[in-house]
Design an enzyme around this catalytic site. Structure first.
Site, PDB file in Angstrom:
ATOM      1  N   ASP A  60      16.726 -18.418 100.833  1.00  0.00           N
ATOM      2  CA  ASP A  60      18.155 -18.147 101.008  1.00  0.00           C
ATOM      3  C   ASP A  60      18.919 -18.859  99.892  1.00  0.00           C
ATOM      4  O   ASP A  60      18.741 -20.059  99.673  1.00  0.00           O
ATOM      5  CB  ASP A  60      18.612 -18.650 102.390  1.00  0.00           C
ATOM      6  CG  ASP A  60      20.028 -18.195 102.731  1.00  0.00           C
ATOM      7  OD1 ASP A  60      20.204 -17.554 103.779  1.00  0.00           O
ATOM      8  OD2 ASP A  60      20.959 -18.488 101.945  1.00  0.00           O
ATOM      9  N   GLU A  91      19.111 -13.202 100.741  1.00  0.00           N
ATOM     10  CA  GLU A  91      17.928 -13.766 101.405  1.00  0.00           C
ATOM     11  C   GLU A  91      16.790 -12.758 101.516  1.00  0.00           C
ATOM     12  O   GLU A  91      17.014 -11.556 101.563  1.00  0.00           O
ATOM     13  CB  GLU A  91      18.292 -14.322 102.788  1.00  0.00           C
ATOM     14  CG  GLU A  91      18.864 -13.287 103.704  1.00  0.00           C
ATOM     15  CD  GLU A  91      19.092 -13.789 105.117  1.00  0.00           C
ATOM     16  OE1 GLU A  91      18.224 -14.517 105.647  1.00  0.00           O
ATOM     17  OE2 GLU A  91      20.115 -13.426 105.683  1.00  0.00           O
TER      18      GLU A  91
HETATM   19  P1  TTP Z   1      25.076 -17.153 103.546  1.00  0.00           P
HETATM   20  O1  TTP Z   1      23.683 -17.266 103.024  1.00  0.00           O
HETATM   21  O2  TTP Z   1      25.285 -17.236 105.014  1.00  0.00           O
HETATM   22  O3  TTP Z   1      25.987 -18.288 102.947  1.00  0.00           O
HETATM   23  P2  TTP Z   1      25.965 -18.939 101.508  1.00  0.00           P
HETATM   24  O4  TTP Z   1      24.866 -18.407 100.662  1.00  0.00           O
HETATM   25  O5  TTP Z   1      27.340 -18.840 100.917  1.00  0.00           O
HETATM   26  O6  TTP Z   1      25.745 -20.465 101.850  1.00  0.00           O
HETATM   27  P3  TTP Z   1      24.400 -21.181 102.307  1.00  0.00           P
HETATM   28  O7  TTP Z   1      24.127 -22.188 101.238  1.00  0.00           O
HETATM   29  O8  TTP Z   1      24.723 -21.818 103.621  1.00  0.00           O
HETATM   30  O9  TTP Z   1      23.321 -20.134 102.413  1.00  0.00           O
HETATM   31  O10 TTP Z   1      25.726 -15.798 103.046  1.00  0.00           O
HETATM   32  C1  TTP Z   1      25.472 -15.259 101.742  1.00  0.00           C
HETATM   33  C2  TTP Z   1      26.744 -14.672 101.168  1.00  0.00           C
HETATM   34  O11 TTP Z   1      27.259 -13.686 102.053  1.00  0.00           O
HETATM   35  C3  TTP Z   1      27.857 -15.695 100.986  1.00  0.00           C
HETATM   36  O12 TTP Z   1      27.766 -16.377  99.732  1.00  0.00           O
HETATM   37  C4  TTP Z   1      29.084 -14.843 101.115  1.00  0.00           C
HETATM   38  C5  TTP Z   1      28.677 -13.705 102.031  1.00  0.00           C
HETATM   39  N1  TTP Z   1      29.239 -13.948 103.385  1.00  0.00           N
HETATM   40  C6  TTP Z   1      30.450 -13.360 103.721  1.00  0.00           C
HETATM   41  O13 TTP Z   1      31.032 -12.620 102.916  1.00  0.00           O
HETATM   42  N2  TTP Z   1      30.980 -13.616 104.961  1.00  0.00           N
HETATM   43  C7  TTP Z   1      30.376 -14.433 105.873  1.00  0.00           C
HETATM   44  O14 TTP Z   1      30.914 -14.643 106.982  1.00  0.00           O
HETATM   45  C8  TTP Z   1      29.117 -15.035 105.525  1.00  0.00           C
HETATM   46  C9  TTP Z   1      28.416 -15.942 106.494  1.00  0.00           C
HETATM   47  C10 TTP Z   1      28.594 -14.762 104.271  1.00  0.00           C
HETATM   48 MG    MG Z   2      22.884 -18.274 101.374  1.00  0.00          MG
END
Ligand code: TTP
Ligand code: MG
Length: 362
Positions: A13, A112
């Site tokens: 991820d 991911e």
């Molecule tokens: P995530 O993998 O949940 O979050 P992230 O990569 O920003 O942070 P982490 O280090 O915790 O993994 O989500 C991936 C992308 O999806 C994130 O960068 C932006 C998008 N996203 C949204 O647009 N809205 C949301 O509510 C979430 C959870 C993610």
């Molecule tokens: Mg992420």
């Protein structure tokens, strides 16, 4: 001959993905709080936060929060609009790297993926693979990721979240219960707000509580999902890493009752078709980049033309206007039209969708 029985699954991820892509493009942002969201208007817009980098998270900013609240928490943060084409480009680069290292590969969302790496044969070997992956991603795409390794997809996914950002968590089969049992129930993949609320009403707070709960009680509350919940809480997940191509295109065809060259009528059908396609895309969370128009004349001669747009779209209007633009080339002919087809291709996932339905597929 030795039969391979041990399954080793890796979940990768990307860290603060949208924000990480922006930081990569603008090194001056490194180390400073960055917030990505719709309609940011210097933090005063009405949109919500898509993601925030880890520096911004120190101020309490998180995905899903109103931009205005994020601004109140950290007015000095840099607020940027969503730039999907950039994120797709980086995501494609990362997925290409991951695919190389996997026996079986399944992309789950824009940031991911699961890798079945069982043929590596040992956890030690898989840790080496993880190091190579992290190195490749950092070198080639200039972003970081977190990796979880375990005996099934559930464990690997839970593990990747354990030491974010830039973390590597290995959970051997005998350590599974220890990893899961103290985590809040909400952390179990597939447990959304609604399930979590219902569980709390039963006095269930942790994944360990679910594991210990009478399966019949869970069944009576949640039906078949209750049984699955019980298995998952006990670390049991038999689902395979599924190589899937996903949806390649969405299209509709329409045969006129009578062959026609009435542009107004044909345009009307194109618009209706575009609406229909856009609603299918919305259901699947997909954006398109290419629009194709197929024409069959009265003599069955059939032609297709397509146009790739400068960026990704999700709306019906752009499908309709692009298809009508393509139509102009066909209506120069005096022949009447028997059938038209509109299709969008070059599809991309909007962003992750964490729903029960999706979980069932995982
Ligand atoms: P995530 O993998 O949940 O979050 P992230 O990569 O920003 O942070 P982490 O280090 O915790 O993994 O989500 C991936 C992308 O999806 C994130 O960068 C932006 C998008 N996203 C949204 O647009 N809205 C949301 O509510 C979430 C959870 C993610
Ligand atoms: Mg992420």
């Amino acid at each position: 001959m030795q039969v391979l029985t041990m399954r080793i699954i890796m979940h990768v991820d990307l860290d603060a993905f949208f924000a990480a892509c922006e930081e990569r493009e603008r090194p001056e942002l490194k180390g400073k709080p960055v917030v990505i969201g719709h309609d940011p208007e210097k933090g005063k817009g009405r949109g919500v936060v898509s993601t925030a980098n880890y520096k911004a998270r120190e101020y309490g900013i998180n995905s899903g929060m109103p931009i205005s609240k994020a601004y109140a928490l950290c007015p000095t943060a840099t607020f940027l609009p969503i730039n999907f084409p950039l994120y797709y480009r980086v995501s494609e680069g990362v997925m290409k790297i991951l695919r190389k290292y996997a026996d079986k590969f399944q992309q789950v969302s824009i940031d991911e993926a699961f890798l079945d790496v069982s043929t590596a044969g040992s956890y030690e070997k898989v840790v080496e693979i993880a190091a190579m992956i992290r190195n490749d991603i950092e070198k080639q795409e200039k972003i970081t990721c977190s990796i979880g390794i375990g005996s099934n997809k559930l464990i690997a996914k839970t593990a990747s979240d354990f030491q974010k950002p830039n973390g590597l968590t290995i959970v051997k089969p005998e350590e599974t219960q220890e990893l899961l049992s103290t985590l809040p129930a909400r952390k179990l993949y597939g447990v959304g707000e609604k399930t979590d609320k219902a569980l709390k009403e039963l006095g269930i707070e942790t994944i360990g509580d679910i594991a210990k709960c009478d399966v019949q009680l869970l069944q009576s509350m949640f039906g078949r999902w209750g049984t699955e919940l019980h298995f998952l809480a006990n670390g049991v997940d038999e689902s395979e890493v599924e190589e899937s191509e996903g949806i390649q295109s969405v299209g509709r065809e329409y045969t006129f009752k009578e062959d026609t060259n009435d542009i107004a009528l044909i345009s009307e059908i194109i618009d209706a078709t575009a609406d229909d396609i856009a609603s299918t895309l919305a259901e699947e969370g997909l954006w398109y980049r290419t629009v194709a128009l197929k024409i069959r004349y009265e003599n069955f001669e059939t032609h297709t033309r397509q146009k790739t747009l400068a960026k990704n779209y999700s709306d019906a209007g752009t499908i309709g206007s692009t298809a009508k633009d393509l139509l102009k080339k066909f209506t120069e002919s005096k022949k009447k039209i028997r059938l038209i087809g509109v299709r969008v291709t070059n599809l991309h996932q909007e962003s992750r969708q964490k729903t029960l339905g999706d979980f069932a597929k995982v």
